[in-house]
Motif scaffolding. Structure first.
Motif, PDB file in Angstrom:
ATOM      1  N   TRP A  57       1.733   8.691   1.780  1.00 28.33           N
ATOM      2  CA  TRP A  57       0.269   8.323   2.263  1.00 28.33           C
ATOM      3  C   TRP A  57      -0.409   9.600   3.052  1.00 28.33           C
ATOM      4  O   TRP A  57       0.066  10.600   3.117  1.00 28.33           O
ATOM      5  N   ASP A  59      -2.490  10.661   6.103  1.00 30.56           N
ATOM      6  CA  ASP A  59      -2.784  10.145   7.501  1.00 30.56           C
ATOM      7  C   ASP A  59      -4.364  10.208   7.971  1.00 30.56           C
ATOM      8  O   ASP A  59      -4.657   9.575   8.900  1.00 30.56           O
ATOM      9  N   CYS A  61      -6.666   9.108   5.855  1.00 32.88           N
ATOM     10  CA  CYS A  61      -7.403   7.840   5.301  1.00 32.88           C
ATOM     11  C   CYS A  61      -6.670   6.416   5.099  1.00 32.88           C
ATOM     12  O   CYS A  61      -7.022   5.347   4.954  1.00 32.88           O
ATOM     13  N   LEU A  62      -5.348   6.814   5.483  1.00 35.83           N
ATOM     14  CA  LEU A  62      -4.360   5.748   5.553  1.00 35.83           C
ATOM     15  C   LEU A  62      -4.298   4.811   4.198  1.00 35.83           C
ATOM     16  O   LEU A  62      -4.119   3.486   4.204  1.00 35.83           O
ATOM     17  N   ILE A  63      -4.269   5.585   3.126  1.00 36.90           N
ATOM     18  CA  ILE A  63      -3.959   5.234   1.689  1.00 36.90           C
ATOM     19  C   ILE A  63      -3.074   5.611   1.175  1.00 36.90           C
ATOM     20  O   ILE A  63      -2.766   6.791   1.509  1.00 36.90           O
ATOM     21  N   TYR A  95      -0.469   1.526   6.172  1.00 36.01           N
ATOM     22  CA  TYR A  95      -1.500   2.158   5.365  1.00 36.01           C
ATOM     23  C   TYR A  95      -1.596   1.319   4.015  1.00 36.01           C
ATOM     24  O   TYR A  95      -1.056   0.383   3.816  1.00 36.01           O
ATOM     25  N   THR A  96      -3.112   1.436   3.425  1.00 41.51           N
ATOM     26  CA  THR A  96      -3.360   0.583   2.274  1.00 41.51           C
ATOM     27  C   THR A  96      -2.540   1.050   1.128  1.00 41.51           C
ATOM     28  O   THR A  96      -2.428   2.175   0.830  1.00 41.51           O
TER      29      THR A  96
END
Length: 103
Positions: A57, A59, A61-63, A95-96
């Protein structure tokens, strides 16, 4: 109109580049979605087998993506499935999660 995030394929390619640089720190590999240099990779599984799942992932954009049954190279730390989440060394954020592209 621009997509809100990169494709599964772009994320998988970034993972493969990051993985090939293990066990050292990967050189700058920008996030496929936001371009920041905040990509993180952690493995959890059975250390004696050196196989587990990967959480990859950004950190910024948390995708990110999640992969299972991944070989974990020698020298790369991995969390044991036996270790309670609250005691693990690496905290994986909420995260997404991207899914493989539909064809």
């Amino acid at each position: 109109m621009q997509a809100l995030t990169a494709s599964w394929g772009a994320w998988l390619e970034a993972y493969e580049q990051h993985y090939k640089a293990l066990p050292g720190r990967a050189t700058h590999r920008p996030c496929p979605s936001c371009g920041s240099d905040d990509l993180r990779l952690t493995f959890t599984g059975k250390p004696e087998r050196r196989v587990g799942y990967a959480a990859f992932w950004c950190d910024g954009c948390l995708i990110g993506i999640h992969l299972s049954r991944c070989p974990v190279p020698e020298g790369v730390p991995m969390e044991s499935l036996e270790t309670p989440v609250e005691q693990r060394a690496v905290r994986v954020p909420n995260y997404t999660l991207l899914w493989p592209d539909e064809e």
